[in-house]
Each structure stands twice: as structure tokens, then as C-alpha cells.
Scaffold this motif. Structure first.
Motif, PDB file in Angstrom:
ATOM      1  N   THR A  13      46.580  61.038   5.822  1.00 40.15           N
ATOM      2  CA  THR A  13      45.910  59.733   5.351  1.00 40.15           C
ATOM      3  C   THR A  13      45.321  60.223   3.870  1.00 40.15           C
ATOM      4  O   THR A  13      45.310  61.328   3.525  1.00 40.15           O
ATOM      5  N   GLY A  14      44.867  59.355   3.025  1.00 43.53           N
ATOM      6  CA  GLY A  14      44.205  59.730   1.699  1.00 43.53           C
ATOM      7  C   GLY A  14      44.059  58.546   1.070  1.00 43.53           C
ATOM      8  O   GLY A  14      44.827  57.247   1.121  1.00 43.53           O
ATOM      9  N   ASN A  15      43.213  58.727  -0.054  1.00 46.73           N
ATOM     10  CA  ASN A  15      42.759  57.537  -0.945  1.00 46.73           C
ATOM     11  C   ASN A  15      43.015  57.411  -2.256  1.00 46.73           C
ATOM     12  O   ASN A  15      42.583  56.851  -3.055  1.00 46.73           O
ATOM     13  N   ALA A  16      44.062  58.657  -2.692  1.00 48.97           N
ATOM     14  CA  ALA A  16      44.414  58.777  -4.131  1.00 48.97           C
ATOM     15  C   ALA A  16      45.436  57.413  -4.216  1.00 48.97           C
ATOM     16  O   ALA A  16      45.907  56.785  -3.264  1.00 48.97           O
ATOM     17  N   PRO A  17      45.638  57.004  -5.449  1.00 44.28           N
ATOM     18  CA  PRO A  17      46.525  56.029  -5.790  1.00 44.28           C
ATOM     19  C   PRO A  17      47.854  55.980  -5.277  1.00 44.28           C
ATOM     20  O   PRO A  17      48.575  57.090  -5.540  1.00 44.28           O
ATOM     21  N   GLY A  18      48.330  54.996  -4.612  1.00 45.90           N
ATOM     22  CA  GLY A  18      49.795  54.722  -4.211  1.00 45.90           C
ATOM     23  C   GLY A  18      50.298  55.861  -2.904  1.00 45.90           C
ATOM     24  O   GLY A  18      49.135  56.239  -2.375  1.00 45.90           O
ATOM     25  N   VAL A  19      51.337  55.547  -2.611  1.00 49.16           N
ATOM     26  CA  VAL A  19      51.821  56.440  -1.181  1.00 49.16           C
ATOM     27  C   VAL A  19      52.852  57.077  -1.628  1.00 49.16           C
ATOM     28  O   VAL A  19      54.021  56.633  -2.593  1.00 49.16           O
ATOM     29  N   VAL A  20      53.148  58.266  -0.983  1.00 53.33           N
ATOM     30  CA  VAL A  20      54.097  59.224  -1.016  1.00 53.33           C
ATOM     31  C   VAL A  20      55.078  58.942   0.179  1.00 53.33           C
ATOM     32  O   VAL A  20      54.594  59.039   1.440  1.00 53.33           O
ATOM     33  N   LEU A  21      56.433  58.674  -0.054  1.00 52.95           N
ATOM     34  CA  LEU A  21      57.367  58.558   1.127  1.00 52.95           C
ATOM     35  C   LEU A  21      58.095  60.040   1.208  1.00 52.95           C
ATOM     36  O   LEU A  21      58.526  60.360   0.424  1.00 52.95           O
ATOM     37  N   CYS A  92      66.434  68.907   2.073  1.00 54.37           N
ATOM     38  CA  CYS A  92      67.610  69.033   2.489  1.00 54.37           C
ATOM     39  C   CYS A  92      68.555  67.974   2.191  1.00 54.37           C
ATOM     40  O   CYS A  92      68.450  67.254   1.144  1.00 54.37           O
ATOM     41  N   ALA A  93      69.216  67.550   3.405  1.00 51.25           N
ATOM     42  CA  ALA A  93      70.081  66.222   3.556  1.00 51.25           C
ATOM     43  C   ALA A  93      69.054  65.044   3.111  1.00 51.25           C
ATOM     44  O   ALA A  93      69.587  64.029   2.663  1.00 51.25           O
ATOM     45  N   GLY A  94      67.980  65.229   3.515  1.00 49.93           N
ATOM     46  CA  GLY A  94      67.071  64.044   3.348  1.00 49.93           C
ATOM     47  C   GLY A  94      66.690  63.802   1.531  1.00 49.93           C
ATOM     48  O   GLY A  94      66.469  62.631   1.419  1.00 49.93           O
ATOM     49  N   SER A  95      67.065  64.604   0.916  1.00 49.36           N
ATOM     50  CA  SER A  95      67.082  64.477  -0.620  1.00 49.36           C
ATOM     51  C   SER A  95      68.085  63.255  -1.077  1.00 49.36           C
ATOM     52  O   SER A  95      67.955  62.662  -1.856  1.00 49.36           O
ATOM     53  N   VAL A  96      69.073  63.200  -0.217  1.00 52.47           N
ATOM     54  CA  VAL A  96      70.148  61.960  -0.484  1.00 52.47           C
ATOM     55  C   VAL A  96      69.558  60.843  -0.120  1.00 52.47           C
ATOM     56  O   VAL A  96      69.329  59.940  -1.147  1.00 52.47           O
ATOM     57  N   PHE A  97      69.076  60.717   0.863  1.00 51.41           N
ATOM     58  CA  PHE A  97      68.232  59.652   1.187  1.00 51.41           C
ATOM     59  C   PHE A  97      67.040  59.267   0.258  1.00 51.41           C
ATOM     60  O   PHE A  97      66.744  58.066  -0.072  1.00 51.41           O
ATOM     61  N   ALA A  98      66.298  60.334  -0.101  1.00 50.53           N
ATOM     62  CA  ALA A  98      65.080  59.760  -0.819  1.00 50.53           C
ATOM     63  C   ALA A  98      65.501  59.546  -2.352  1.00 50.53           C
ATOM     64  O   ALA A  98      64.875  58.424  -2.731  1.00 50.53           O
ATOM     65  N   SER A  99      66.530  59.946  -3.011  1.00 47.35           N
ATOM     66  CA  SER A  99      67.140  59.613  -4.077  1.00 47.35           C
ATOM     67  C   SER A  99      67.456  58.107  -3.963  1.00 47.35           C
ATOM     68  O   SER A  99      67.297  57.434  -4.994  1.00 47.35           O
ATOM     69  N   ALA A 100      68.337  57.860  -2.999  1.00 48.74           N
ATOM     70  CA  ALA A 100      68.888  56.316  -2.873  1.00 48.74           C
ATOM     71  C   ALA A 100      67.776  55.245  -2.564  1.00 48.74           C
ATOM     72  O   ALA A 100      67.608  54.174  -3.069  1.00 48.74           O
ATOM     73  N   LEU A 101      66.798  55.720  -1.776  1.00 47.93           N
ATOM     74  CA  LEU A 101      65.463  54.968  -1.468  1.00 47.93           C
ATOM     75  C   LEU A 101      64.908  54.640  -3.084  1.00 47.93           C
ATOM     76  O   LEU A 101      64.416  53.681  -3.111  1.00 47.93           O
ATOM     77  N   ALA A 102      64.581  55.388  -3.686  1.00 52.40           N
ATOM     78  CA  ALA A 102      64.122  55.548  -5.188  1.00 52.40           C
ATOM     79  C   ALA A 102      64.893  54.432  -5.870  1.00 52.40           C
ATOM     80  O   ALA A 102      64.417  53.489  -6.539  1.00 52.40           O
ATOM     81  N   ASP A 103      66.154  54.574  -5.788  1.00 51.84           N
ATOM     82  CA  ASP A 103      67.208  53.599  -6.602  1.00 51.84           C
ATOM     83  C   ASP A 103      66.756  51.979  -6.027  1.00 51.84           C
ATOM     84  O   ASP A 103      66.658  51.116  -6.809  1.00 51.84           O
ATOM     85  N   THR A 104      66.591  51.995  -4.574  1.00 51.56           N
ATOM     86  CA  THR A 104      66.420  50.434  -3.979  1.00 51.56           C
ATOM     87  C   THR A 104      64.935  50.301  -4.537  1.00 51.56           C
ATOM     88  O   THR A 104      64.915  48.981  -5.035  1.00 51.56           O
ATOM     89  N   LEU A 105      64.026  51.033  -4.599  1.00 51.93           N
ATOM     90  CA  LEU A 105      62.518  50.595  -4.883  1.00 51.93           C
ATOM     91  C   LEU A 105      62.625  50.255  -6.496  1.00 51.93           C
ATOM     92  O   LEU A 105      61.911  49.403  -6.974  1.00 51.93           O
ATOM     93  N   GLY A 106      63.367  51.043  -7.269  1.00 49.85           N
ATOM     94  CA  GLY A 106      63.327  50.637  -8.631  1.00 49.85           C
ATOM     95  C   GLY A 106      64.302  49.450  -8.907  1.00 49.85           C
ATOM     96  O   GLY A 106      63.764  48.624  -9.839  1.00 49.85           O
ATOM     97  N   GLU A 107      65.162  48.879  -8.193  1.00 49.43           N
ATOM     98  CA  GLU A 107      65.710  47.771  -8.272  1.00 49.43           C
ATOM     99  C   GLU A 107      64.705  46.643  -7.609  1.00 49.43           C
ATOM    100  O   GLU A 107      64.807  45.664  -8.305  1.00 49.43           O
ATOM    101  N   ARG A 108      64.084  46.837  -6.876  1.00 47.12           N
ATOM    102  CA  ARG A 108      63.237  45.851  -6.112  1.00 47.12           C
ATOM    103  C   ARG A 108      62.049  45.593  -6.905  1.00 47.12           C
ATOM    104  O   ARG A 108      61.527  44.445  -6.990  1.00 47.12           O
ATOM    105  N   HIS A 111      60.503  49.602 -11.157  1.00 45.53           N
ATOM    106  CA  HIS A 111      60.120  50.815 -11.814  1.00 45.53           C
ATOM    107  C   HIS A 111      60.501  51.957 -10.614  1.00 45.53           C
ATOM    108  O   HIS A 111      60.042  51.568  -9.424  1.00 45.53           O
ATOM    109  N   ARG A 112      61.432  53.017 -11.086  1.00 46.75           N
ATOM    110  CA  ARG A 112      61.866  53.818  -9.968  1.00 46.75           C
ATOM    111  C   ARG A 112      60.775  54.782  -9.777  1.00 46.75           C
ATOM    112  O   ARG A 112      60.010  55.632 -10.806  1.00 46.75           O
ATOM    113  N   PRO A 113      60.318  55.299  -8.427  1.00 46.88           N
ATOM    114  CA  PRO A 113      59.359  56.230  -8.440  1.00 46.88           C
ATOM    115  C   PRO A 113      59.639  57.684  -8.535  1.00 46.88           C
ATOM    116  O   PRO A 113      60.873  58.028  -8.876  1.00 46.88           O
ATOM    117  N   GLN A 114      58.759  58.359  -9.060  1.00 41.66           N
ATOM    118  CA  GLN A 114      59.133  59.903  -9.081  1.00 41.66           C
ATOM    119  C   GLN A 114      59.868  60.462  -7.839  1.00 41.66           C
ATOM    120  O   GLN A 114      59.492  60.154  -6.763  1.00 41.66           O
TER     121      GLN A 114
END
Length: 272
Positions: A13-21, A92-108, A111-114
Motif C-alpha cells: 500500500t502507499g499514497n505516492a502518486p500513481g501505481v506500480v505494476l 526475468c521472463a516477466g520483463s517480456v510481459f512488463a514491456s508489452a503491458l507498457a506498450d498496451t498502456l501507452g496505446e490506451r 503515455h507509455r509508463p516508465q
């Protein structure tokens, strides 16, 4: 807000701006620290949600990258509740999914997240063999001779296949693992259904790796920052890499790595 949403689990939990996935696979017999460990070390009040991999319905080798990504993007509305995604991180392999999720979020969102990746790479037979060895080594109830026999069979399977033949190797490893689970159940005097449950977790992991292989890479993936252990340096997944003198198992439990991630998040937030 609930600790869990559709296909996501809140691990900090946290109250900093935004959410990290965060994307990683937590499974039985895991030897490495997890994002939960890293969250405990973060100095800033960042909220972190972790992707929950699906349990395969039938043949795990039929898992697709699109299927896994759809599952995770489908549940994001509840997770975010109108808040922006501050960053996507993957291990590890989750980096593939993290990168692709960032692509999807950028399209949606326009703005592509860090993206910050930890020991990133595309899964292969070496990846699977390393993790499978950890599973067998963790079967402490078996005798040394029984574990040695399973590991010898594993080595023979690996040597009979090409380094990129992940699915056929995984199929044979899965059968070998079930053999080990049956031995374990006999030794503990418990019902064989426990072995079936353990095999289900392995099948979920195999589906996760298979789906990661199915995700096509994109040029923007290289713009992420990699934080790597000493065994993983020079993997060439991203253009920017920061190496740490820690073992792979301790990468996500290192105060120095946690401080580096916090600094990257702050710098990116300040630059927006």
C-alpha cells in the motif's frame, strides 16, 4: 480498496502518486527473492500491484502471450481506480510481459509508463533448467539418491534438445516432476492428489513461459532500464543497464537495488 482485484494482487500500500505494476511468477520451490521482498525495502510510499498468472485450462503449451496480457489488462480498471500507472516492473521472463503491458498502456492512455526490468530475458531451456533444478533440490523429503536420479534424467533431457526447444523440454520436465511428486507423496504417506496440485502449479509456470515466448518484441523495449545481478550482466535486453554485485537470488532483496529503483521512480516523476 480490496487487497485483490481481477487478476491482480496488491503487495504494497502507499499514497505516492500513481501505481506500480509488477510482473513475476511466484511458485513452489522458488529460490529467488520476490517483489514482495523488494517492496519491504522501498523508502517511498509507493503502491504496488502484482499480476496473478492464470492457471491453464487444459494444455499449458497452448498458452498465448495475447491471452495472458488480455487477462491482466482486463482487470486494471479496478486496480487503478482512475490513477495513472507510475511504472511497470518485471523480473526475468516477466520483463517480456512488463514491456508489452507498457506498450498496451501507452496505446490506451497516450503515455507509455516508465519500465524497469530486473534480470530481463526471453525464456529458454537454460531458464527452465535452472528453475527446475531448484524444484528438485527443494524436494528434501526424497533421498539424495532419488534427487540425483531425477537431476540426471533432467540433464539427459536438456542435452538431447536445442537451447530454444523450450516446449518439448518442458513437456518432459513436467513428466519428470510428476514422478518426483509421486515419490514425495509416497514418502510422506499422503494422497497422490497433492502431487497433482503441485503439478498444476508447474503447469501454470510452463504456460507463463510459453506465453512469454509468444509475445513479439518491440523496439521501444530497449528504452527500459535494467537492474541486473552479477550472473546476468550484459544480457543486452535494454540499452541502459545497472549491474549490482549481488547474487541472482538476492537481487530483489538488496537495499542497493531498492534504492536504485526508488531513485529511478523519483527521477521519472520529476521529469514529467
Amino acid at each position: 480498496m480490496s487487497e485483490n482485484a481481477a487478476n491482480w494482487s496488491r503487495i504494497r500500500t502507499g499514497n505516492a502518486p500513481g501505481v506500480v505494476l509488477a510482473v513475476d511468477f511466484y511458485g513452489t520451490g522458488r529460490q529467488e527473492a520476490t517483489f514482495r521482498h523488494l517492496c519491504d525495502l522501498l523508502p517511498d510510499p509507493v503502491e504496488v500491484w502484482h499480476a496473478v498468472p492464470p492457471t491453464p485450462d487444459g494444455d499449458w503449451s497452448a498458452a498465448t502471450g495475447a491471452g495472458h496480457l488480455h487477462r491482466w489488462t482486463e482487470g486494471l480498471g479496478t486496480v487503478l481506480a482512475g490513477r495513472p500507472v507510475r511504472a511497470v516492473v518485471g523480473y526475468c521472463a516477466g520483463s517480456v510481459f512488463a514491456s508489452a503491458l507498457a506498450d498496451t498502456l501507452g496505446e490506451r492512455e497516450g503515455h507509455r509508463p516508465q519500465v524497469v526490468l530486473f534480470n530481463p530475458g526471453v525464456p529458454d531451456v537454460a531458464t527452465l533448467t535452472r528453475d527446475f533444478r531448484g524444484l528438485i533440490d527443494g524436494m528434501d523429503v526424497l533421498t539424495d539418491e532419488e534427487r540425483a536420479g531425477l537431476l540426471a534424467e533432467m540433464t539427459a533431457i536438456q542435452q538431447a534438445h536445442a537451447p530454444n526447444a523450450l516446449v518439448p523440454v518442458a513437456e518432459q520436465y513436467a513428466a519428470l516432476y510428476r514422478e518426483g511428486c509421486d515419490l514425495l507423496c509416497q514418502r510422506l504417506g499422503v494422497d497422490a492428489s497433492l502431487g497433482a496440485e503441485l503439478a498444476t502449479v508447474l503447469h501454470s509456470y510452463l504456460a507463463y513461459l510459453t506465453a512469454a515466448l509468444d509475445v513479439p518484441p518491440a523496439p521501444q523495449w530497449r528504452t527500459a532500464t535494467s537492474l541486473t545481478s552479477r550472473e546476468h550482466r550484459g544480457a543486452d535486453f535494454t540499452d541502459t543497464e545497472h549491474g549490482f554485485d549481488v547474487a541472482r537470488a538476492d537481487l530483489l532483496n538488496s537495499p542497493q537495488v531498492a534504492a536504485a529503483l526508488a531513485a529511478l521512480l523519483r527521477e521519472h516523476e520529476a521529469s514529467r
